[in-house]
Design a protein around this motif. Structure first.
Motif, PDB file in Angstrom:
ATOM      1  N   TYR A 228       0.803  -1.223   0.000  1.00 39.48           N
ATOM      2  CA  TYR A 228       0.000   0.000   0.000  1.00 39.48           C
ATOM      3  C   TYR A 228       0.839   1.279   0.000  1.00 39.48           C
ATOM      4  O   TYR A 228       0.281   2.371  -0.042  1.00 39.48           O
ATOM      5  CB  TYR A 228      -0.939  -0.006   1.198  1.00 39.48           C
ATOM      6  CG  TYR A 228      -2.079  -0.986   1.035  1.00 39.48           C
ATOM      7  CD1 TYR A 228      -3.349  -0.547   0.658  1.00 39.48           C
ATOM      8  CD2 TYR A 228      -1.895  -2.345   1.237  1.00 39.48           C
ATOM      9  CE1 TYR A 228      -4.395  -1.443   0.493  1.00 39.48           C
ATOM     10  CE2 TYR A 228      -2.939  -3.246   1.084  1.00 39.48           C
ATOM     11  CZ  TYR A 228      -4.180  -2.786   0.707  1.00 39.48           C
ATOM     12  OH  TYR A 228      -5.219  -3.671   0.542  1.00 39.48           O
ATOM     13  N   GLY A 229       2.146   1.147   0.041  1.00 39.55           N
ATOM     14  CA  GLY A 229       2.977   2.342   0.017  1.00 39.55           C
ATOM     15  C   GLY A 229       4.440   1.988  -0.114  1.00 39.55           C
ATOM     16  O   GLY A 229       4.845   0.833   0.036  1.00 39.55           O
ATOM     17  N   CYS A 230       5.240   2.981  -0.394  1.00 34.94           N
ATOM     18  CA  CYS A 230       6.688   2.771  -0.432  1.00 34.94           C
ATOM     19  C   CYS A 230       7.392   4.024   0.066  1.00 34.94           C
ATOM     20  O   CYS A 230       6.838   5.126   0.044  1.00 34.94           O
ATOM     21  CB  CYS A 230       7.168   2.404  -1.840  1.00 34.94           C
ATOM     22  SG  CYS A 230       7.057   3.729  -3.036  1.00 34.94           S
ATOM     23  N   ARG A 231       8.591   3.829   0.529  1.00 35.02           N
ATOM     24  CA  ARG A 231       9.368   4.965   1.029  1.00 35.02           C
ATOM     25  C   ARG A 231       9.914   5.789  -0.141  1.00 35.02           C
ATOM     26  O   ARG A 231      10.163   5.257  -1.224  1.00 35.02           O
ATOM     27  CB  ARG A 231      10.513   4.476   1.915  1.00 35.02           C
ATOM     28  CG  ARG A 231      10.017   3.796   3.174  1.00 35.02           C
ATOM     29  CD  ARG A 231      11.041   3.773   4.283  1.00 35.02           C
ATOM     30  NE  ARG A 231      12.085   2.794   4.081  1.00 35.02           N
ATOM     31  CZ  ARG A 231      13.023   2.501   4.993  1.00 35.02           C
ATOM     32  NH1 ARG A 231      13.034   3.119   6.159  1.00 35.02           N
ATOM     33  NH2 ARG A 231      13.932   1.594   4.742  1.00 35.02           N
ATOM     34  N   GLY A 232      10.078   7.061   0.118  1.00 36.21           N
ATOM     35  CA  GLY A 232      10.737   7.932  -0.843  1.00 36.21           C
ATOM     36  C   GLY A 232      12.231   7.963  -0.570  1.00 36.21           C
ATOM     37  O   GLY A 232      12.744   7.219   0.280  1.00 36.21           O
ATOM     38  N   ILE A 233      12.935   8.838  -1.259  1.00 32.94           N
ATOM     39  CA  ILE A 233      14.385   8.901  -1.066  1.00 32.94           C
ATOM     40  C   ILE A 233      14.928  10.276  -1.452  1.00 32.94           C
ATOM     41  O   ILE A 233      14.389  10.954  -2.328  1.00 32.94           O
ATOM     42  CB  ILE A 233      15.105   7.807  -1.908  1.00 32.94           C
ATOM     43  CG1 ILE A 233      16.579   7.710  -1.527  1.00 32.94           C
ATOM     44  CG2 ILE A 233      14.929   8.071  -3.404  1.00 32.94           C
ATOM     45  CD1 ILE A 233      17.296   6.508  -2.155  1.00 32.94           C
ATOM     46  N   LEU A 326      10.390  -0.044   8.923  1.00 34.56           N
ATOM     47  CA  LEU A 326      10.181   0.579   7.610  1.00 34.56           C
ATOM     48  C   LEU A 326       9.212   1.756   7.662  1.00 34.56           C
ATOM     49  O   LEU A 326       9.041   2.461   6.664  1.00 34.56           O
ATOM     50  CB  LEU A 326       9.646  -0.463   6.624  1.00 34.56           C
ATOM     51  CG  LEU A 326      10.526  -1.689   6.392  1.00 34.56           C
ATOM     52  CD1 LEU A 326       9.860  -2.634   5.393  1.00 34.56           C
ATOM     53  CD2 LEU A 326      11.910  -1.293   5.907  1.00 34.56           C
ATOM     54  N   GLN A 327       8.593   1.981   8.821  1.00 34.91           N
ATOM     55  CA  GLN A 327       7.637   3.076   8.952  1.00 34.91           C
ATOM     56  C   GLN A 327       8.320   4.383   9.348  1.00 34.91           C
ATOM     57  O   GLN A 327       7.658   5.416   9.486  1.00 34.91           O
ATOM     58  CB  GLN A 327       6.556   2.730   9.986  1.00 34.91           C
ATOM     59  CG  GLN A 327       5.937   1.350   9.829  1.00 34.91           C
ATOM     60  CD  GLN A 327       5.448   1.048   8.432  1.00 34.91           C
ATOM     61  OE1 GLN A 327       4.697   1.822   7.838  1.00 34.91           O
ATOM     62  NE2 GLN A 327       5.884  -0.093   7.886  1.00 34.91           N
ATOM     63  N   TYR A 328       9.630   4.346   9.531  1.00 35.00           N
ATOM     64  CA  TYR A 328      10.387   5.523   9.940  1.00 35.00           C
ATOM     65  C   TYR A 328      11.384   5.907   8.839  1.00 35.00           C
ATOM     66  O   TYR A 328      11.858   5.047   8.094  1.00 35.00           O
ATOM     67  CB  TYR A 328      11.160   5.250  11.234  1.00 35.00           C
ATOM     68  CG  TYR A 328      10.280   5.026  12.439  1.00 35.00           C
ATOM     69  CD1 TYR A 328       9.896   6.096  13.244  1.00 35.00           C
ATOM     70  CD2 TYR A 328       9.822   3.754  12.765  1.00 35.00           C
ATOM     71  CE1 TYR A 328       9.082   5.895  14.353  1.00 35.00           C
ATOM     72  CE2 TYR A 328       9.005   3.540  13.862  1.00 35.00           C
ATOM     73  CZ  TYR A 328       8.643   4.623  14.657  1.00 35.00           C
ATOM     74  OH  TYR A 328       7.828   4.422  15.747  1.00 35.00           O
ATOM     75  N   PRO A 329      11.721   7.187   8.748  1.00 41.43           N
ATOM     76  CA  PRO A 329      12.753   7.583   7.787  1.00 41.43           C
ATOM     77  C   PRO A 329      14.111   7.044   8.236  1.00 41.43           C
ATOM     78  O   PRO A 329      14.367   6.918   9.436  1.00 41.43           O
ATOM     79  CB  PRO A 329      12.714   9.115   7.842  1.00 41.43           C
ATOM     80  CG  PRO A 329      12.220   9.429   9.216  1.00 41.43           C
ATOM     81  CD  PRO A 329      11.238   8.339   9.545  1.00 41.43           C
ATOM     82  N   SER A 330      14.943   6.703   7.287  1.00 44.53           N
ATOM     83  CA  SER A 330      16.276   6.185   7.617  1.00 44.53           C
ATOM     84  C   SER A 330      17.347   7.221   7.284  1.00 44.53           C
ATOM     85  O   SER A 330      17.111   8.163   6.528  1.00 44.53           O
ATOM     86  CB  SER A 330      16.551   4.892   6.846  1.00 44.53           C
ATOM     87  OG  SER A 330      16.695   5.170   5.460  1.00 44.53           O
ATOM     88  N   LEU A 331      18.490   7.029   7.877  1.00 47.92           N
ATOM     89  CA  LEU A 331      19.674   7.841   7.576  1.00 47.92           C
ATOM     90  C   LEU A 331      20.806   6.850   7.370  1.00 47.92           C
ATOM     91  O   LEU A 331      21.270   6.207   8.318  1.00 47.92           O
ATOM     92  CB  LEU A 331      19.986   8.799   8.730  1.00 47.92           C
ATOM     93  CG  LEU A 331      21.170   9.744   8.545  1.00 47.92           C
ATOM     94  CD1 LEU A 331      20.902  10.742   7.422  1.00 47.92           C
ATOM     95  CD2 LEU A 331      21.475  10.497   9.834  1.00 47.92           C
ATOM     96  N   ASN A 332      21.234   6.693   6.125  1.00 49.14           N
ATOM     97  CA  ASN A 332      22.145   5.615   5.769  1.00 49.14           C
ATOM     98  C   ASN A 332      23.425   6.152   5.137  1.00 49.14           C
ATOM     99  O   ASN A 332      23.375   6.991   4.238  1.00 49.14           O
ATOM    100  CB  ASN A 332      21.458   4.679   4.762  1.00 49.14           C
ATOM    101  CG  ASN A 332      22.371   3.590   4.262  1.00 49.14           C
ATOM    102  OD1 ASN A 332      22.870   2.791   5.044  1.00 49.14           O
ATOM    103  ND2 ASN A 332      22.599   3.558   2.965  1.00 49.14           N
ATOM    104  N   ARG A 360      15.910   7.603   3.391  1.00 48.59           N
ATOM    105  CA  ARG A 360      14.642   7.025   2.942  1.00 48.59           C
ATOM    106  C   ARG A 360      13.511   7.725   3.685  1.00 48.59           C
ATOM    107  O   ARG A 360      13.571   7.899   4.901  1.00 48.59           O
ATOM    108  CB  ARG A 360      14.608   5.525   3.204  1.00 48.59           C
ATOM    109  CG  ARG A 360      15.599   4.732   2.367  1.00 48.59           C
ATOM    110  CD  ARG A 360      15.139   4.568   0.921  1.00 48.59           C
ATOM    111  NE  ARG A 360      16.150   3.862   0.142  1.00 48.59           N
ATOM    112  CZ  ARG A 360      15.972   3.430  -1.096  1.00 48.59           C
ATOM    113  NH1 ARG A 360      14.818   3.644  -1.711  1.00 48.59           N
ATOM    114  NH2 ARG A 360      16.939   2.797  -1.730  1.00 48.59           N
ATOM    115  N   LEU A 361      12.496   8.107   2.943  1.00 47.71           N
ATOM    116  CA  LEU A 361      11.428   8.944   3.467  1.00 47.71           C
ATOM    117  C   LEU A 361      10.142   8.157   3.643  1.00 47.71           C
ATOM    118  O   LEU A 361       9.906   7.181   2.932  1.00 47.71           O
ATOM    119  CB  LEU A 361      11.172  10.114   2.508  1.00 47.71           C
ATOM    120  CG  LEU A 361      12.408  10.856   1.986  1.00 47.71           C
ATOM    121  CD1 LEU A 361      12.003  11.845   0.912  1.00 47.71           C
ATOM    122  CD2 LEU A 361      13.129  11.553   3.132  1.00 47.71           C
TER     123      LEU A 361
END
Length: 500
Positions: A228-233, A326-332, A360-361
């Motif tokens: 139902y959704g995907c992260r942005g970047i 996966l429900q949180y933004p990442s900093l990689n 990742r947003l």
């Protein structure tokens, strides 16, 4: 006629219907394989526009054959391919299907076949995959056999499945109870940069009630899957500085500032030891209520297998479990460079150190805002920020300088899990396969079409069709034959079932 005889007749009729369905499906699988071999033979790296023209010609011919009205939509890059099937009843809902026909670049030396654009049929033999002759398909088809070739799974396979499902519906006399629109992207693997503007320019033509995206693999459990959704970047590049040129570490070690250590201290201040981002406001706006938690925990992830595949002992704890993370933004940190390493290592104090970072947003987080928070954090550590190489005057004036360059933002998207069209798709999958459907609220990867979705203002659901171990984007990309059967059933059922 007594009840027993009536029962026997009904049973024989049912068995006959199943046999006819199986025959039709096997014919569809074989037809899909042959057409996919033909489609794969057309190179589809978008850096070669002439190759993409051949793909567009092929698509037009194949969709025209199925009765679609087709059109090429001009963009600033590769044209988009548009096709439409209109039902005679005008007041029916419209489904818009998005897929892409471009593929990742190839390095032939990494493939276990001479030409990645020439499909090879293989079966597993121990730990190896063995080539098969094509005539084995004249017998019973093994669902575990694989087609190897670039874009077999990502994303030409699903396109050809759709075409052959249309053939099956016609052969079975089925009517499609809604309008169908298809848009095929020729630059998805290059971030679909021309897509948002092209959608704005052709919004009326693309109007629909639901957007279905057929890209990516099903859940590793191999159960029917809806996403139902995907992260942005977005991305950033952060560079710290030492002496103007590399210096002898004997003469200047302990005196000339080392940019590597500066960078490591700066990066280390952004996260705690468990992987949680320490930058103020980074997770603002994210709330996971009890209903959401229930959906997240319903995904049948095999964590032991996941850890074994990654060869990790303990994961980061941004979330309490994988789906929650996966429900949180990442900093990689995706790469670090400074000086020389390995056989080329030198006894020097490097002149600079650079970290490439991706963020990742999620829907609640704006990429531009998060980048501003990162820059504010860098300033809070005493750094003067520039967006190009610092001048001598700046180097002599500021003790700490960071060069920060920012990448573009691709937004996240997410559709409400209670959306009626999503529920329609879930019901169709449940009735077709008699298995619980895996519902993923947000997948980790990015489909670069969120601006497309936001412009049209319609719900979007990803319905993946291919096998989880398909090696997409990598050498030896493949498509399991059982997934062709699955994809045909999915399209057949969806396109013959009335929407809510």
């Amino acid at each position: 006629m007594n009840r027993f005889n009536a029962f026997i007749i009904c049973l024989l009729f049912y068995i006959s219907a199943i046999a006819q369905d199986a025959t039709l499906m096997n014919k569809g699988v074989r037809s899909t394989i042959e057409e996919l071999k033909e489609f794969i033979s057309l190179p589809n790296d978008a850096i070669h526009p002439k190759d993409m023209d051949q793909n567009l010609t092929w698509l037009k011919e194949k969709f025209d054959q199925r009765g679609f009205h087709t059109k090429l939509i001009s963009t600033s890059g590769i044209p988009l391919f548009f096709a439409q099937l209109t039902n005679e009843k005008k007041d029916l809902p419209t489904i818009l299907i998005y897929m892409h026909f471009d593929g990742q670049s190839i390095d032939r030396s990494k493939w276990n076949q001479q030409d990645p654009y020439k499909v090879v049929l293989k079966e597993k033999n121990g730990d190896q995959w063995k080539d098969l002759e094509w005539n084995v398909l004249n017998k019973e088809i093994d669902p575990e056999w694989r087609l190897y070739g670039r874009s077999t799974s990502d994303d030409k396979g699903p396109i050809v499945m759709l075409l052959n499902a249309i053939d099956m519906l016609k052969a079975d006399g089925k009517q499609i109870p809604f309008h169908v629109k298809v848009i095929l992207d020729g630059e998805e693997e290059k971030s679909s940069k021309p897509l948002p503007q092209a959608v704005k320019d052709n919004r009326e033509m693309l109007e629909a009630d639901i957007l279905m995206i057929n890209d990516g693999p099903v859940h590793p459990s191999n159960k029917p899957t809806l996403v139902y959704g995907c992260r942005g970047i977005t991305s950033m590049s952060v560079t710290t500085f030492g002496p103007i040129n590399p210096q002898h570490s004997g003469h200047f070690g302990n005196y000339a500032p080392n940019p590597g250590f500066r960078l490591f201290h700066l990066l280390g201040s952004m996260k705690d030891e468990n992987g949680k981002v320490l930058i103020n406001g980074y997770y603002d706006g994210i709330e996971l209520d009890a209903v959401t938690q229930e959906v997240l925990r319903s995904v049948p992830d095999d964590i032991a297998s996941l850890h074994e595949r990654l060869e990790i002992h303990t994961p980061e704890t941004v979330g309490a479990f994988y789906q929650e993370s996966l429900q949180y933004p990442s900093l990689n940190i995706r790469g670090i460079e400074s000086g020389w390493v390995g056989d080329k290592a030198r006894t020097i104090v490097p002149e600079k150190a650079t970290a490439e970072i991706d963020l990742r947003l999620v829907v609640e987080t704006d990429g531009t805002r998060l980048k501003s928070l990162v820059k504010d954090h860098i300033r809070s550590k005493g750094y003067f920020i520039v967006d190009r190489m610092p001048t001598k005057e700046e180097r002599m004036t500021y003790p700490l300088i960071a060069m920060v360059k920012e990448g573009s933002v691709t937004d996240a998207f997410r559709t409400d899990l209670n959306d009626p069209y999503g529920q329609w798709m879930e019901k169709v999958l449940l009735n077709t396969f008699d298995e619980d459907v895996v519902k993923i609220r947000t997948m980790g990867g990015t489909v670069p079409i969120a601006p497309f979705i936001n412009t049209l203002g319609i719900p979007a659901v990803i319905l993946p069709l291919v096998n989880p171990d398909n090696n997409q984007h990598s050498p030896n990309e493949n498509l399991r034959l059982g997934q062709i059967n699955y994809g045909l059933q999915v399209f057949y059922s969806l396109l013959s079932t009335k929407m809510n």
